[in-house]
Design an enzyme around this catalytic site. Structure first.
Site, PDB file in Angstrom:
ATOM      1  N   GLN A  47      98.888  12.257  32.107  1.00 20.09           N
ATOM      2  CA  GLN A  47     100.341  12.105  32.070  1.00 20.09           C
ATOM      3  C   GLN A  47     100.808  11.143  30.976  1.00 20.09           C
ATOM      4  OE1 GLN A  47     100.908  10.787  36.108  1.00 20.09           O
ATOM      5  NE2 GLN A  47      99.246   9.321  35.956  1.00 20.09           N
ATOM      6  N   ASP A 102     100.249   1.494  40.781  1.00 17.32           N
ATOM      7  CA  ASP A 102     100.869   0.221  40.398  1.00 17.32           C
ATOM      8  C   ASP A 102     100.259  -0.959  41.162  1.00 17.32           C
ATOM      9  OD1 ASP A 102     102.123   0.127  42.982  1.00 17.32           O
ATOM     10  OD2 ASP A 102     103.761   1.363  42.227  1.00 17.32           O
ATOM     11  N   GLU A 122      93.028   6.349  42.979  1.00 19.50           N
ATOM     12  CA  GLU A 122      94.103   6.651  42.021  1.00 19.50           C
ATOM     13  C   GLU A 122      93.538   7.595  40.962  1.00 19.50           C
ATOM     14  OE1 GLU A 122      97.437   6.016  41.022  1.00 19.50           O
ATOM     15  OE2 GLU A 122      96.796   7.113  39.234  1.00 19.50           O
ATOM     16  N   ASP A 154      90.626  12.076  41.871  1.00 20.23           N
ATOM     17  CA  ASP A 154      91.657  12.865  42.548  1.00 20.23           C
ATOM     18  C   ASP A 154      91.587  12.642  44.067  1.00 20.23           C
ATOM     19  OD1 ASP A 154      93.326  14.777  43.572  1.00 20.23           O
ATOM     20  OD2 ASP A 154      92.613  16.385  42.259  1.00 20.23           O
ATOM     21  N   GLY A 155      92.701  12.200  44.637  1.00 20.73           N
ATOM     22  CA  GLY A 155      92.747  11.937  46.078  1.00 20.73           C
ATOM     23  C   GLY A 155      92.520  13.191  46.900  1.00 20.73           C
ATOM     24  N   ASP A 172     100.452   7.116  48.718  1.00 20.36           N
ATOM     25  CA  ASP A 172     101.477   6.544  47.837  1.00 20.36           C
ATOM     26  C   ASP A 172     101.548   7.419  46.593  1.00 20.36           C
ATOM     27  OD1 ASP A 172     103.121   5.002  46.317  1.00 20.36           O
ATOM     28  OD2 ASP A 172     101.779   3.286  46.188  1.00 20.36           O
ATOM     29  N   SER A 173     102.154   8.579  46.767  1.00 25.95           N
ATOM     30  CA  SER A 173     102.133   9.593  45.698  1.00 25.95           C
ATOM     31  C   SER A 173     103.440   9.598  44.923  1.00 25.95           C
ATOM     32  CB  SER A 173     101.957  10.975  46.330  1.00 25.95           C
ATOM     33  OG  SER A 173     103.120  11.292  47.055  1.00 25.95           O
ATOM     34  N   PRO A 174     103.419  10.156  43.724  1.00 24.54           N
ATOM     35  CA  PRO A 174     104.698  10.418  43.048  1.00 24.54           C
ATOM     36  C   PRO A 174     105.364  11.640  43.676  1.00 24.54           C
ATOM     37  CG  PRO A 174     102.800  10.827  41.575  1.00 24.54           C
ATOM     38  CD  PRO A 174     102.267  10.601  42.963  1.00 24.54           C
ATOM     39  N   ASP A 175     106.418  12.172  43.051  1.00 22.29           N
ATOM     40  CA  ASP A 175     107.066  13.389  43.549  1.00 22.29           C
ATOM     41  C   ASP A 175     106.059  14.549  43.506  1.00 22.29           C
ATOM     42  OD1 ASP A 175     109.477  11.991  43.713  1.00 22.29           O
ATOM     43  OD2 ASP A 175     109.937  12.402  41.615  1.00 22.29           O
TER      44      ASP A 175
END
Ligand code: SAM
Length: 290
Positions: A47, A102, A122, A154-155, A172-175
């Site tokens: 990303q 983070d 993560e 990868d979770g 605790d993921s992003p969108d």
């Protein structure tokens, strides 16, 4: 890197720099932040990673043009995704964070002396490296508790294969885009359940009740197929689209409505003992929960 090589979500207007965030899925809304500075920008294997210093929210993490964590309000999210499951479980010893690059979530978990280990899976090591360097108010810089173990990968794959069981898992993921899409899927949650002890507790961020009721309902439906007890709770995170944010927690044994607020560490900035209880009182407009 010169300005013309930066992504289009950075806008340069005379001597001003702005960051323009598209509300992800529906792309019908933009949130725009005036910047003091772009602290860093790079592209990892997964990303685009930007650390920006905003006028209103201080230093922030942005992934693929989407705001993830801000120095000003990131603690609200990080406290809610960790303390509520920790207080729900009666005797947690092993905790896992999936995502959470983070490092704010593992930092909150480190406040519990009763935990023996805190794993963080993560996807992108570069996110963590950048946050340690540029977001010390959230990540805590380089001073990690000795119980924290970083496992970069990868979770989704991790919970398929892991043999050790956890007491608390925070997702605790992003969108739900790109590599994070499967973190909202049925197979993933089934494997999360398998990675928990029989009385384990899991929680995920389930997006905005204002903008993504479909995601909340979908998440709840999948979790209800897998766990006896499923509850949704909310907090205000001003920098997330819609402001009000939801989390969904599940367990076969412990009902979060009976959580032990007296075990809350006294170093939180958002959660109080009262909020730990009242966050489950949902506003009337969220009345179509499945
Ligand atoms: N607090 C943030 C929010 O709700 O917007 C999310 C925090 S955190 C920065 C999300 C992290 O999940 C990112 O660092 C990203 O690299 C990571 N991630 C995305 N997909 C993943 C996957 N499949 N497995 C593990 N981590 C993943």
């Amino acid at each position: 890197m010169n300005n013309s090589e930066l992504p289009k979500y950075f806008k340069f207007d005379k001597d001003e720099i702005w960051f323009e965030e598209f509300e992800v899925e529906k792309k019908t809304m933009k949130i725009t932040y005036k910047l003091n500075k772009i602290l860093s920008y790079c592209t990892s294997k997964y990303q685009e990673i930007a650390l920006i210093d905003t006028n209103a929210f201080g230093p922030c993490l942005v992934l693929d043009g989407i705001m993830q964590s801000t120095t000003k309000d990131g603690f609200i999210y990080n406290e809610m995704i960790t303390h509520i499951p920790m207080l729900t479980h009666k005797k947690p010893k092993r905790a896992l964070v999936i995502g959470g690059g983070d490092c704010g979530a593992v930092r909150e978990l480190s406040k519990y002396r009763e935990l023996d280990s805190i794993d963080m899976v993560e996807l992108d090591e570069v996110v963590t490296r950048e946050c340690i360097k540029f977001l010390p108010e959230i990540s805590g810089g380089e001073n990690f508790d000795s119980r924290v173990n970083f496992k970069f990968g990868d979770g989704v794959e991790y919970v398929k294969n892991v043999s050790q069981k956890y007491d608390v898992i925070s997702i605790d993921s992003p969108d739900p885009e790109s590599y994070a899409k499967d973190l909202f899927g049925e197979e993933f949650y089934r494997n999360v359940k398998k990675s928990l002890n029989d009385d384990g507790v899991m929680v995920c961020q389930s997006e905005s009740p204002m903008l993504h009721m479909d995601i909340i309902n979908n998440t709840r439906e999948i979790l209800k197929d897998n766990f006896n007890i499923v509850r949704t709770y909310v907090a205000f995170v001003p920098s997330y689209p819609g402001g009000l944010w939801s989390f969904t927690i599940a367990s076969d044994v412990y009902d979060p409505l009976n959580l032990d607020q007296n075990r809350l560490p006294d170093t939180t900035r958002y959660i109080t003992r009262e909020i730990a209880k009242s966050c489950f009182n949902l506003p009337n407009f969220i009345n179509n929960l499945k």
